[in-house]
Structures are given as structure tokens and as C-alpha cells.
Design a protein around this motif. Structure first.
Motif, mmCIF file in Angstrom:
data_model
loop_
_atom_site.group_PDB
_atom_site.id
_atom_site.type_symbol
_atom_site.label_atom_id
_atom_site.label_comp_id
_atom_site.label_asym_id
_atom_site.label_seq_id
_atom_site.Cartn_x
_atom_site.Cartn_y
_atom_site.Cartn_z
ATOM 1 N N MET A 81 0.842 -1.209 0.000
ATOM 2 C CA MET A 81 0.000 0.000 0.000
ATOM 3 C C MET A 81 0.868 1.246 0.000
ATOM 4 S SD MET A 81 -1.074 2.514 2.289
ATOM 5 C CE MET A 81 -1.162 1.866 3.950
ATOM 6 N N ARG A 82 1.942 1.227 0.825
ATOM 7 C CA ARG A 82 2.792 2.440 0.902
ATOM 8 C C ARG A 82 3.526 2.687 -0.408
ATOM 9 N NH1 ARG A 82 4.142 0.594 6.947
ATOM 10 N NH2 ARG A 82 2.180 1.371 7.846
ATOM 11 N N LEU A 83 3.895 1.604 -1.109
ATOM 12 C CA LEU A 83 4.484 1.784 -2.452
ATOM 13 C C LEU A 83 3.453 2.454 -3.368
ATOM 14 C CD1 LEU A 83 6.735 1.219 -4.576
ATOM 15 C CD2 LEU A 83 5.601 -0.981 -5.014
ATOM 16 N N SER A 84 2.210 1.964 -3.339
ATOM 17 C CA SER A 84 1.154 2.572 -4.162
ATOM 18 C C SER A 84 0.930 4.042 -3.797
ATOM 19 C CB SER A 84 -0.161 1.800 -4.013
ATOM 20 O OG SER A 84 -0.092 0.561 -4.699
ATOM 21 N N MET A 85 1.089 4.382 -2.535
ATOM 22 C CA MET A 85 0.883 5.782 -2.128
ATOM 23 C C MET A 85 2.048 6.661 -2.618
ATOM 24 S SD MET A 85 -2.104 5.622 -0.912
ATOM 25 C CE MET A 85 -2.356 4.239 -2.025
ATOM 26 N N ARG A 86 3.272 6.117 -2.613
ATOM 27 C CA ARG A 86 4.399 6.891 -3.189
ATOM 28 C C ARG A 86 4.181 7.047 -4.695
ATOM 29 N NH1 ARG A 86 7.030 3.382 0.359
ATOM 30 N NH2 ARG A 86 7.958 2.067 -1.267
ATOM 31 N N TRP A 87 3.671 5.988 -5.323
ATOM 32 C CA TRP A 87 3.362 6.066 -6.758
ATOM 33 C C TRP A 87 2.226 7.046 -7.029
ATOM 34 C CZ3 TRP A 87 3.470 0.200 -8.630
ATOM 35 C CH2 TRP A 87 4.808 -0.223 -8.677
ATOM 36 N N ALA A 88 1.299 7.167 -6.076
ATOM 37 C CA ALA A 88 0.170 8.102 -6.258
ATOM 38 C C ALA A 88 0.673 9.547 -6.303
ATOM 39 C CB ALA A 88 -0.855 7.913 -5.143
#
Ligand code: GUN
Ligand code: ZN
Length: 372
Positions: free
Chosen positions: A162-169
Motif C-alpha cells: 500500500m505504501r508503495l502505491s501511495m508513493r506512486w500516487a
């Protein structure tokens, strides 16, 4: 500041009736988006898809970047013109499709490196390239590049993902070209864990998007678990922005999700099922390949106003399907999309009228009938 492209028109319980405004027109919500993966809703002309009542389609970054390529689509006037669909289009970002379709994937902080399922050639998708491709396609609603956390996942795995997806966001938002009528949605992840769903929502709202999706569901957890998550996840999102539940679902999943505050859906269910002989009706699902339909002169549903039901018998559609005739897939796909859009219209009207609970009761009573 994010532009307001959503009007909340009515509420009944948690169910919402709204309107999303885009460069290519309005979308009334709750809305179902037929899937037009490769620049076509399989077995349907776009004017027929519009005739079912659909106001928006979903397209796929992954498929279109590989064939015919985003630059080709852009050179031919963008995806709307290319496929003759002048209404709104939402494009998925490709991360989900890479994981399910491509070979030899390598996920790094930068993005996903993969080999095409078509010819084995190497490609890279990142928040920046995915956002740029969706811009080239002229997508009205661009999705963030994310990782759909697999199910099952431990709390630690779900948190890392999830945190990777949030950095990608953050990077997807930075790469997004802002212009009037063009929206970008963030995608909430966090698996089945409430605290992670909340952390994800806060991260996305902090960045600020025109709408928010709930990802990482309908991937094997089952309806009971999905509904448990939908009992809290939509409440973490702002009331004044559209909420999109990705990849859902069967009619009962959609009704349950609308009652929990979801506004938008997409799923291959009605189109894929139409090509394998399954029909969705007010009285549940039937498979036209079943032998008992072979000599049945009745339509799939006598009360349905779609072309399949007004002009053709179950016996004929059974024959077409058995003979693998293309028109068999066309008729069932049309019927299924018509049924889905009529269901969405019923949901919208019930929310407006304040009769949502009765609508759900009638829906459930109908689906339980077994005399198809
Ligand atoms: N389609 C279904 N689920 C997902 C998801 O979690 N992320 C993306 N990008 N697409 C999806
Ligand atoms: Zn029909």
C-alpha cells in the motif's frame, strides 16, 4: 486545489445518487462502466453499448500501449474518435493488468518491468509513463498507477504494498496534466486491514484527487469479506468526490456496494459471461447452453426490452451458442449490458425517491427465484 467534477444529488442511507462531469459529458451515478479493454466492448458496436444506457466505458492502458500503441491512438485523434465512442472514458493504469497478464514482471520503486503477453518484448510501466499514456489516449478519467495487493497478504505485506502505491500516487499526480473536464482518481489499497485502508485514504486525500477508487477487492476474498471492508472503507473518503469500486462485480455485489456508499463500477462479468452463455436477469443467472433451453420458445426474460429478448427465443440463442455463432455472443452480451444498465437506473431512481431499502428487498427476492 482539485476541481469539483462531482455533484451529490441525493442520498438514501449510505447510498448516493450523483453526477460526474467530464470533458466528454456527464455520468449519472451509481454508474456501471462496460469494459472496452482493447478499444472495443467485445461483441458490441459502440452505438449499441450507448443504446443500453451506458454513459462511460473503461479502457486499458496495458492493452492499448502494447497494441496499437498510445502514439498511434493519439495520431488517430484519441481513443474516443479511434473507437467511435464520443462519451466519457475512464482508463485503468495498467498495474493490475501487468500482474495478471504479462510475463517476467519485476517490480521496483521505479515501476514495473515486464514482457508483453503478445510478443514477449520488454516494456516498462511507471507512474509517469502510465499517466502519460492515459493522457495520449485522451482519457477523461485517469487512474493512478498502483499495485493491487494480492490476497491473501499479511498486515506487513499489505502495508509495504500500500505504501508503495501511495508513493506512486504522488508521482502519478505530479505527472498528470491538469485541464478542465479531465479527472484523476487515486486508488486506495490496504488489503483487508482497516487501519491500512484508513492510512491509504489519508495519504490520497492529502495529495488530493478529483475522485477516489477502492482497489484490491474482488480478488478472491469473497463477498462477505468484501462487504465487511466496504462497511468502513468508503467512510474514509470525502463525501464530495466520486467513489469507484474497481473490478466489481455481479449484480448482487453492485447492489451491496451501492448500499455501502459506492458510486462507480466496472467489470468484465456481463460481457465475458455473454460470450460463455450466461445471462443475468431479474430472477438470477441462467446458462443458455443448458439443454432445457433447447426447445424453449420463450425469450430470456419476457419483460426485458433488449433486442435479444424482444425478437429471439431461448431455443434460438441456445442453438447459436452451441454452434459457436458470433451472433449468439452478441445477443447475450447486449442482454447482459442492458440488464446491468437497467439495474443501475433502478438504483438511481430508488435513491432519488427514498425507496432504496424496498428496491434492495425486491432485488433480493427476485434473485432468489429458481424457476428460470
Ligand atoms: N482493477 C481491479 N482491481 C484493481 C486495483 O486494485 N488496481 C487497479 N489499478 N485496477 C484494478
Ligand atoms: Zn434482454
Amino acid at each position: 486545489m482539485t476541481e469539483s467534477c462531482f455533484t451529490l444529488l441525493a442520498k438514501d442511507g449510505k447510498a448516493r445518487r450523483g453526477r460526474v462531469s467530464t470533458a466528454h459529458g456527464h455520468v449519472n451515478t451509481p454508474a456501471f462502466m462496460p469494459v472496452g479493454t482493447a478499444g472495443t466492448v467485445k461483441a458490441m458496436l459502440p452505438e449499441s453499448v450507448a443504446a443500453t444506457g451506458a454513459e462511460i466505458l473503461l479502457g486499458n492502458t496495458y492493452h492499448l500501449m502494447l497494441r496499437p500503441g498510445a502514439e498511434r491512438v493519439a495520431a488517430l485523434g484519441g481513443l474516443h474518435k479511434f473507437m467511435n465512442w464520443p462519451k466519457p472514458i475512464l482508463t485503468d493504469s495498467g498495474g493490475f493488468q501487468v500482474m495478471s497478464l504479462s510475463e517476467l514482471r519485476k517490480i521496483t520503486e521505479q515501476g514495473v518491468e515486464f514482457r508483453s503477453h503478445l510478443d514477449g518484448r520488454k516494456h516498462m510501466l511507471s507512474p509517469e509513463t502510465s499517466t502519460q499514456i492515459q493522457d495520449q489516449l485522451d482519457s477523461d478519467i485517469t487512474m493512478c498507477f498502483d499495485e493491487c495487493t494480492p490476497f491473501p497478504a499479511t498486515p506487513d505485506q499489505a502495508a509495504q504494498s500500500m505504501r508503495l502505491s501511495m508513493r506512486w500516487a504522488v508521482r502519478s499526480r505530479d505527472a498528470f496534466r491538469r485541464r478542465p473536464g479531465y479527472l484523476q482518481f487515486g486508488i486506495m489499497q490496504g488489503g483487508i486491514y482497516e487501519h491500512l485502508r484508513q492510512e491509504s485514504a489519508r495519504a490520497l486525500v492529502d495529495i488530493g484527487f478529483e475522485g477516489y477508487a477502492i482497489g484490491g477487492l474482488a480478488i478472491g476474498e469473497g463477498q462477505i469479506e468484501m462487504f465487511r471492508i466496504l462497511d468502513f472503507a468508503p467512510d474514509f473518503l470525502p463525501e464530495d468526490r466520486p467513489r469507484y469500486l474497481m473490478g466489481v462485480g455481479r449484480p448482487a455485489d453492485i447492489v451491496g456496494a451501492v448500499s455501502r456508499g459506492i458510486d462507480m463500477f466496472d467489470c468484465v462479468m456481463p460481457t465475458r459471461a455473454g460470450r460463455t452463455g450466461a445471462a443475468f436477469t431479474r430472477f438470477g443467472e441462467l446458462n443458455i447452453r443448458n439443454a432445457r433451453h433447447a426447445t424453449d420458445p420463450r425469450p430470456i426474460d419476457p419483460n426485458c426490452t433488449c433486442p435479444a429478448c424482444t425478437s429471439y427465443s431461448r431455443g434460438y440463442i441456445h442453438h447459436l451458442n452451441k454452434a459457436k455463432e458470433i451472433v449468439g455472443a452478441m445477443l447475450l452480451t447486449w442482454h447482459n449490458l442492458h440488464y446491468y444498465q437497467e439495474l443501475m437506473q433502478g438504483l438511481r431512481r430508488a435513491i432519488e425517491a427514498g425507496t432504496f431499502a424496498e428496491f434492495v428487498m425486491d432485488f433480493e427476492a427476485g434473485q432468489a427465484r429458481s424457476d428460470l
